[in-house]
Design a protein around this motif. Structure first.
Motif, PDB file in Angstrom:
ATOM      1  N   ASN A 127       0.814  -1.210   0.000  1.00  0.00           N
ATOM      2  CA  ASN A 127       0.000   0.000   0.000  1.00  0.00           C
ATOM      3  C   ASN A 127       0.852   1.266   0.000  1.00  0.00           C
ATOM      4  O   ASN A 127       1.891   1.333   0.652  1.00  0.00           O
ATOM      5  CB  ASN A 127      -0.924   0.014   1.225  1.00  0.00           C
ATOM      6  CG  ASN A 127      -1.925  -1.128   1.201  1.00  0.00           C
ATOM      7  OD1 ASN A 127      -2.292  -1.620   0.135  1.00  0.00           O
ATOM      8  ND2 ASN A 127      -2.373  -1.551   2.369  1.00  0.00           N
ATOM      9  N   MET A 139      -4.997   6.287  -0.615  1.00  0.00           N
ATOM     10  CA  MET A 139      -4.224   5.060  -0.532  1.00  0.00           C
ATOM     11  C   MET A 139      -4.407   4.272  -1.825  1.00  0.00           C
ATOM     12  O   MET A 139      -5.530   4.089  -2.295  1.00  0.00           O
ATOM     13  CB  MET A 139      -4.636   4.191   0.652  1.00  0.00           C
ATOM     14  CG  MET A 139      -3.868   2.862   0.727  1.00  0.00           C
ATOM     15  SD  MET A 139      -4.277   1.832   2.153  1.00  0.00           S
ATOM     16  CE  MET A 139      -3.304   2.649   3.430  1.00  0.00           C
ATOM     17  N   ASN A 141      -2.877   0.753  -4.246  1.00  0.00           N
ATOM     18  CA  ASN A 141      -2.105  -0.480  -4.312  1.00  0.00           C
ATOM     19  C   ASN A 141      -0.871  -0.200  -5.152  1.00  0.00           C
ATOM     20  O   ASN A 141      -0.983   0.180  -6.322  1.00  0.00           O
ATOM     21  CB  ASN A 141      -2.940  -1.604  -4.926  1.00  0.00           C
ATOM     22  CG  ASN A 141      -2.210  -2.923  -4.960  1.00  0.00           C
ATOM     23  OD1 ASN A 141      -1.161  -3.059  -5.598  1.00  0.00           O
ATOM     24  ND2 ASN A 141      -2.747  -3.917  -4.273  1.00  0.00           N
TER      25      ASN A 141
END
Length: 398
Positions: A127, A139, A141
């Motif tokens: 993250n 946030m 990936n």
């Protein structure tokens, strides 16, 4: 005047007063040391470089790359975020956050405004978290670039957030400190710290350790709050305002604390470098240094860049100074990082400098072509450097 030094990166004192691009001190040029010949024992070289958006322009920013597995992830101020393969510099993915989250102009030709990314990038596991001057916290990936959540804390974020598996903590420029749920972005708690009438541009990034969020404040204090609920545990003073003017009384703690065992280490502008007990907030030792840059630590040594661009090595036991390097005064150095036996700093003239960590002697130099405004990121045997014009470089030494 020592305070003039913090006119770096879009004139920080002026920015603190709400100005942009002009100096409150007139048109006099700042003095700086010219680079001198030295005996090179370290030979740094660029392994690859890539265009990583439009950079940060002339704005103040601490926007930096972060490493996620085999990728190095980087963003520009406008809102473009992308990942590159660490081995060869090939672009793996990119995402236009500006189009997705920035406000739209009023006219049909205006397009989206700048997202004004200025805090982060910071990663934990896969993250990646970033913050913006508009108050956005996002946030993603880091493996595929997908957005996991987005929230707005209604306060300007100009420093790195801190995160672990369960928490995200942000310090904002108005003194607000916010704890978020790392899975959802939902606000868990918030607290407000005092901000003087005049403070340096930027805030200290928090550090998460031993169930606490540790952070510095604009009024010269180091504070710990319980990570789960934001309750303040203690505060320790690292600087006392002195002088007749607000400028002379600046005492910001803008460096991220370092937690090591039972002690926390941090430094204040116009204040002290101090070791503080984690449990009680008692100051174990303190030494007079002035800095707004992050510290680094390796073994039993703290490394610091002070407000006059001198680089120091200081023993963690008692704060005894081991060496000082004054070769780069006035060159607007970044925070120091330890890398393969060297202390590495960048400067606003487009150079990386390598200083022997044991002796303090300059031992290597690399010209990278644009202002190195933020400390290099160290990962394994490589340095990743983001320059003001948006270039990302991977650097190694022989």
């Amino acid at each position: 005047m020592k305070q003039v030094k913090y006119l770096k990166h879009s004139l920080v004192i002026a920015a603190a007063l709400g100005l942009s691009g002009c100096s409150i001190f007139g048109d006099e040029e700042l003095s700086y040391k010219e680079l001198q010949p030295f005996n090179a024992s370290v030979q740094p070289s660029v392994q690859w470089d890539a265009g990583a958006g439009d950079g940060i322009g002339e704005f103040f920013s601490r926007l930096n790359p972060t490493v996620v597995g085999d990728h190095v992830v980087v963003a520009d101020r406008q809102g473009m975020i992308m990942a590159f393969n660490r081995a060869n510099g090939n672009r793996v993915w990119e995402r236009d956050l500006q189009a997705q989250y920035a406000a739209q102009g009023e006219g049909w030709l205006d397009g989206a405004e700048s997202l004004r990314i200025s805090g982060g990038l910071v990663s934990y596991g896969d993250n990646v978290v970033l913050g913006t001057e508009n108050g956005d916290v996002i946030m993603l990936n880091g493996v595929d670039g997908s957005v996991l959540w987005h929230t707005n804390i209604k306060a300007e974020v100009v420093s790195d957030p801190a995160l672990d598996a369960n928490h995200v903590v942000i310090t904002a420029s108005n003194g607000k400190v916010v704890g978020l749920n790392a899975e959802t972005g939902e606000e868990r708690w918030s607290m407000v710290t005092d901000v003087p009438a005049l403070s340096l541009r930027g805030t200290g990034a928090p550090t998460l350790a031993s169930g606490g969020a540790i952070f510095g404040t604009a009024n010269g204090k180091l504070t710990v709050a319980v990570l789960d609920n934001g309750q303040q545990v203690w505060e320790a003073r690292l600087a006392i305002p002195k002088g007749a003017t607000e400028l002379q009384r600046l005492v910001d703690v803008d460096a991220a604390p370092i937690s090591r065992g039972e002690l926390i280490y941090n430094i204040a502008y116009n204040g002290q470098l101090a070791a503080v007990e984690m449990r009680t907030g008692r100051v174990v030792w303190q030494r007079e240094y002035s800095s707004f840059q992050n510290l680094d630590m390796y073994g039993q040594t703290i490394y610091a860049t002070d407000a006059d661009d001198r680089v120091y090595a200081i023993n963690v036991d008692g704060g005894i100074e081991r060496w000082v390097n004054a070769d780069f005064e006035g060159r607007e150095l970044t925070a120091p990082v330890y890398y393969n036996g060297s202390i590495v700093v960048g400067d606003s003239f487009g150079y990386l400098h390598f200083i022997d960590a044991a002796s303090g002697e300059t031992e290597g130099r690399l010209e990278v072509g644009s202002d190195v405004y933020v400390a290099p990121v160290v990962a394994d045997n490589e340095l990743y450097i983001q320059t003001r014009d948006g270039t990302l470089l991977a650097v190694r030494t022989n």
